[in-house]
Design a protein around this motif. Structure first.
Motif, short mmCIF file in Angstrom:
data_model
loop_
_atom_site.label_atom_id
_atom_site.label_comp_id
_atom_site.label_asym_id
_atom_site.label_seq_id
_atom_site.Cartn_x
_atom_site.Cartn_y
_atom_site.Cartn_z
N ARG A 64 0.81 -1.24 0.00
CA ARG A 64 0.00 0.00 0.00
C ARG A 64 0.84 1.28 0.00
O ARG A 64 0.38 2.33 0.43
CB ARG A 64 -0.96 0.00 1.19
N LEU A 65 2.07 1.21 -0.52
CA LEU A 65 2.78 2.45 -0.80
C LEU A 65 2.11 3.17 -1.96
O LEU A 65 2.23 4.39 -2.11
CB LEU A 65 4.25 2.18 -1.10
N ILE A 78 -4.80 -11.45 4.43
CA ILE A 78 -5.38 -10.16 4.80
C ILE A 78 -5.64 -9.35 3.54
O ILE A 78 -4.73 -9.14 2.74
CB ILE A 78 -4.45 -9.37 5.74
N GLU A 79 -6.89 -8.89 3.37
CA GLU A 79 -7.21 -8.10 2.19
C GLU A 79 -6.71 -6.67 2.37
O GLU A 79 -6.92 -6.04 3.42
CB GLU A 79 -8.71 -8.09 1.92
N LEU A 80 -6.05 -6.17 1.36
CA LEU A 80 -5.51 -4.81 1.40
C LEU A 80 -6.61 -3.84 1.00
O LEU A 80 -6.86 -3.62 -0.19
CB LEU A 80 -4.31 -4.71 0.46
N SER A 81 -7.27 -3.29 2.00
CA SER A 81 -8.38 -2.38 1.76
C SER A 81 -8.03 -1.02 2.36
O SER A 81 -6.88 -0.76 2.70
CB SER A 81 -9.65 -2.93 2.43
N GLY A 82 -9.04 -0.18 2.51
CA GLY A 82 -8.81 1.12 3.11
C GLY A 82 -8.66 1.07 4.62
O GLY A 82 -8.35 2.09 5.26
N ASP A 83 -8.87 -0.10 5.21
CA ASP A 83 -8.78 -0.25 6.66
C ASP A 83 -7.32 -0.13 7.09
O ASP A 83 -6.48 -0.95 6.73
CB ASP A 83 -9.34 -1.63 7.06
N VAL A 84 -7.03 0.89 7.88
CA VAL A 84 -5.65 1.15 8.30
C VAL A 84 -5.08 -0.03 9.08
O VAL A 84 -3.89 -0.34 8.99
CB VAL A 84 -5.58 2.45 9.14
N ARG A 85 -5.94 -0.73 9.84
CA ARG A 85 -5.46 -1.87 10.62
C ARG A 85 -4.94 -2.97 9.71
O ARG A 85 -3.93 -3.61 10.01
CB ARG A 85 -6.58 -2.40 11.52
N ASN A 86 -5.62 -3.18 8.58
CA ASN A 86 -5.15 -4.18 7.63
C ASN A 86 -3.83 -3.76 7.00
O ASN A 86 -2.92 -4.58 6.81
CB ASN A 86 -6.20 -4.39 6.52
N ILE A 87 -3.72 -2.48 6.66
CA ILE A 87 -2.48 -1.98 6.06
C ILE A 87 -1.32 -2.16 7.03
O ILE A 87 -0.24 -2.63 6.66
CB ILE A 87 -2.64 -0.49 5.66
N ASP A 88 -1.53 -1.79 8.28
CA ASP A 88 -0.47 -1.93 9.29
C ASP A 88 -0.08 -3.40 9.47
O ASP A 88 1.10 -3.73 9.60
CB ASP A 88 -0.93 -1.34 10.63
N ALA A 89 -1.09 -4.29 9.49
CA ALA A 89 -0.82 -5.71 9.68
C ALA A 89 0.02 -6.27 8.53
O ALA A 89 0.96 -7.04 8.73
CB ALA A 89 -2.13 -6.48 9.80
#
Length: 255
Positions: A64-65, A78-89
């Protein structure tokens, strides 16, 4: 007898990276045009293609860069969505090495490597420094631990960047043209570290023009052109018998 749906589901469980119909625009410019591919744990994939073909953009979407606007990217389940928690994970499991090193110039090598494990993994400084020392040995520059980036050669800086990424103990490593900014004599030392890393079973996606490295280390080669995947095959097949006309032309110019 397994249904097609259950077969696909089982395949998805085995894949650590899944990209389905990924699109990316910069304004009106359509940079990625329906990228679909998968990567299995421990697989080494080298991405080739002419400048401007979308290689770096694609690899940067995986942590997600760069934000994709359409399609699905799933990393380690983990799906790369707009959810910041998913991005961090996902970013905790994905290490990335850039062509321009991106080391913090005001921190020495040890501080560069230990910063993220202490801040993100919440390791003690002693634990982080122990791991950093092991990694500096692994990349062949233990004596550089307390020097600053400006005191190192380009090849040494890139090896520090690899050690810094590995310090977070990622499941996946992304390399975005890691040797393109190096003098020719420094390229081998970085590729040797990457070869060793590949031999340990690390999942790796590498954007590179290093054909010898792709032939020797890759499990699969992907070629991109104008935002699309135009050829995807094992190295022997890719380099000796490319099917796509654009791939044939590209290889005729670089081999």
């Amino acid at each position: 007898m397994a249904t097609e749906e259950s077969t696909l589901a089982n395949q998805d469980v085995e894949d650590i990276i899944i990209c389905r119909d990924v699109h990316k625009w910069y304004g009106n410019f359509h940079a990625l045009k329906g990228i679909s591919t998968t990567v299995r744990p421990g697989e080494v994939v080298v991405i080739l293609g002419p400048s401007g073909s979308g290689k770096s953009t694609f690899i940067r979407t995986i942590n997600r860069l760069e934000q994709h606007q359409r399609g699905d990217i799933i990393v380690d389940g983990i799906e790369l969505s707009g959810d910041v928690r998913n991005i961090d994970a996902i970013r905790r499991e994905v290490g990335m090495v850039f062509q321009s090193f991106n080391l913090f110039p005001h921190l020495n090598v040890m501080q560069n490597i230990t910063l993220a494990p202490v801040k993100v993994r919440h390791w003690s400084r002693g634990q982080a420094e122990e791991v950093a020392s092991e990694l500096l040995n692994r990349v062949g520059i233990p004596e550089q631990a307390y020097k600053f980036p400006s005191e190192l050669s380009g090849g040494q800086q890139q090896r520090v960047a690899i050690a810094r990424a590995l310090a977070m103990q990622p499941k996946i490593m992304l390399f975005d043209e890691p040797t393109s900014a190096l003098d020719p004599e420094m390229i081998k030392e970085v590729l040797d570290v990457m070869r060793e890393l590949a031999s340990t079973g690390m999942t790796m996606l590498t954007v590179s023009h290093e054909i010898g490295f792709a032939r020797e280390v890759a499990d699969r080669v992907i070629m991109m052109d104008e935002g699309r995947i135009v050829e995807e095959a094992e190295p022997d097949e890719f380099f000796t018998n490319p099917k796509n006309e654009r791939a044939q032309l590209f290889l005729s110019q670089i081999l």
